[in-house]
Design an enzyme around this catalytic site. Structure first.
Site, PDB file in Angstrom:
ATOM      1  N   GLY A 128       0.811  -1.366   0.022  1.00  0.00           N
ATOM      2  CA  GLY A 128      -0.058   0.163  -0.204  1.00  0.00           C
ATOM      3  C   GLY A 128       0.730   1.183  -0.135  1.00  0.00           C
ATOM      4  N   GLY A 129       2.258   1.192   0.125  1.00  0.00           N
ATOM      5  CA  GLY A 129       2.846   2.330   0.176  1.00  0.00           C
ATOM      6  C   GLY A 129       2.694   3.131  -1.050  1.00  0.00           C
ATOM      7  NE  ARG A 153       1.747  -8.862  -1.756  1.00  0.00           N
ATOM      8  CZ  ARG A 153       2.737  -8.276  -1.189  1.00  0.00           C
ATOM      9  NH1 ARG A 153       3.377  -8.829  -0.253  1.00  0.00           N
ATOM     10  NH2 ARG A 153       3.000  -7.174  -1.887  1.00  0.00           N
ATOM     11  CG  ASP A 193       6.107  -1.430  -7.009  1.00  0.00           C
ATOM     12  OD1 ASP A 193       7.339  -1.397  -7.482  1.00  0.00           O
ATOM     13  OD2 ASP A 193       5.900  -1.610  -5.743  1.00  0.00           O
ATOM     14  CB  CYS A 246      12.457  -3.543  -5.217  1.00  0.00           C
ATOM     15  SG  CYS A 246      11.494  -5.308  -4.754  1.00  0.00           S
TER      16      CYS A 246
END
Length: 464
Positions: A128-129, A153, A193, A246
């Site tokens: 959620g960031g 999740r 993402d 990432c």
């Protein structure tokens, strides 16, 4: 060198890199950069917080060092535990990996692209960031959809959005391909993402370095291409697509981009950027920004399906929600929902629209019971009965203890910490009954915080 000079040794120096991983790094780093990258793996990772701009600022956060180049962000001191901080429980800030902040800044740095958007999809949204960051560039009455295909999740996503008071975000749990068939050509911005091999997690989860293997990298790259090939169909003409990972290897970054562009005409690559832990704050990230120059087939009109009915009663709920954004109160059975204006005409069955703000308990007298989600969206005002708690009182409340009451009037009262909603209490005589949800206890949130450190990639790969 730690870019902000705060790092401390956390792991043995010269952590050995798997030979295949070193070979991939040599494709994107010169020898000096590779040496610096390997050395930085021994440093303690930074912990950062990001103050949510729609929440009130907690005074003690002013004492924390500011994270360079990032508005409203700060470094979390070593030993400080957000789970023991009432401000974190009140959703004043989010524990945010600094590299995610770099990604949003990279998007806003593009002068040829819009700075705000009205129709946005966060396609791989948990935990959620990124969703909260994207919310800061959403236009008034815009629609932000947070999609997370994995239901476990998705629950973590919902809890984080609730704590942040951001339940005006529409949530769903659909595959990217299914979502593209429901909303073709709808979005001005789609952020992917993507699940990845998580090479930026090696400092946080050292054992993942030894578990790294090239097969997982190639499997992630294949999955990423499928997600992007669905994401493009969500874009309106001129829409922006952001792809981030990432991880550092070229297979999942430049390789995916090259294949994606070759298979999809009408896309313009605007920018690519790789953030490294030895050059920037944070654990690292890759970002690519595209713009759609072709016209995709738009979907039909949004359906008029809705099981809610507008309610003109519910006096207490109308009083509590009067300070929220423009919208309407609806009821469905014994549940009371607040619909922001942007949600009212967005009526598709699979999307969780509306905010559950209360429940109706029927009997001799109808009782309206406010939800914790509503408390997290409120601040103390003269229009709402409220009581501001000290840090000690707030932590006792979060742990489920009853508090003595000096309030004269019986009924529901908003408990706050430094003015920000923390939860509900109910005054009964001299008692202040505790209505903080058990699932939000200090023990639960400590476990939830540990989940922030687990990447989507590691999660998906372990499910195989």
């Amino acid at each position: 060198r730690d870019p902000v000079g705060k790092g401390e040794l956390a792991h043995p120096l010269n952590m050995s890199l798997p030979p295949d991983y070193r070979a991939l790094l040599e494709e994107v780093l010169d020898p000096v950069g590779l040496e610096r990258y390997q050395s930085c793996l021994s440093l303690e990772p930074l912990r950062a917080g990001w103050r949510l701009p729609w929440k009130l600022m907690a005074q003690h956060l002013y004492e924390f060092p500011v994270l360079p180049r990032h508005k409203d962000s700060f470094l979390i001191p070593k030993g400080f535990q957000p789970g023991k901080d009432p401000a974190w429980h009140a959703g004043v800030y989010y524990c945010q990996e600094p590299s995610a902040l770099h990604s949003l800044q990279e998007l806003l740095r593009q002068s040829s692209l819009p700075q705000t958007f009205s129709r946005v999809i966060d396609l791989c949204a948990a935990p959620g960031g990124k969703t909260l960051l994207i919310k800061t560039i959403l236009q008034k009455n815009g629609i932000l959809i947070a999609n997370e295909v994995d239901l476990k999740r998705s629950r973590v996503l919902w809890e984080n959005l609730e704590r942040a008071g951001a339940l005006d975000v529409i949530q769903c749990s659909l595959s990217p391909n299914t979502l593209a068939t429901r909303l073709p050509g709808w979005a001005e911005l789609v952020w992917v993402d993507a699940p990845c091999s998580g090479e930026a997690l090696f400092r946080r989860i050292p054992q993942s370095l030894q578990e790294w293997n090239i097969k997982d990298v190639l499997a992630c790259a294949s999955r990423q291409k499928k997600i992007l090939n669905s994401a493009i169909h969500l874009l309106d003409e001129g829409g922006v697509l952001v792809y981030s990972t990432c991880t550092f290897n070229s297979h999942e970054n430049e390789g995916v981009i090259e294949d994606f562009l070759s298979e999809n005409g009408g896309l313009k690559l605007i920018s690519t950027q790789r953030f490294w832990p030895h050059r920037h704050e944070g654990e690292g990230q890759f970002i690519a920004i595209f713009q759609n120059t072709s016209r995709h087939c738009k979907g039909g009109e949004i359906s008029e399906w809705d099981m809610c009915r507008k309610s003109s009663k519910l006096k207490a709920m109308r009083s509590f929600t009067s300070k929220l954004a423009e919208g309407e109160i609806f009821s469905r059975g014994d549940k009371i929902y607040f619909y922001p204006q942007s949600h009212i005409n967005f009526k598709i069955r699979e999307f969780n629209r509306g905010i559950l703000v209360g429940r109706i308990k029927s009997g001799k007298k109808t009782i309206e019971i406010p939800t914790h989600a509503l408390a997290m969206m409120l601040q103390s005002t003269e229009d709402i009965p409220s009581l501001d708690l000290s840090k000690e009182e707030a932590m006792l409340y979060i742990r489920g203890h009853e508090l003595p009451s000096s309030v004269q009037d019986s009924g529901w009262i908003l408990l706050t910490f430094q003015g920000q909603g923390l939860g509900w209490g109910k005054v009964v005589g001299s008692r202040l009954k505790n209505h903080y949800p058990r699932a939000r206890s200090e023990e639960h949130t400590s476990e939830l915080q540990s989940q922030f450190r687990i990447s989507y990639a590691v999660f998906c790969l372990k499910k195989k």
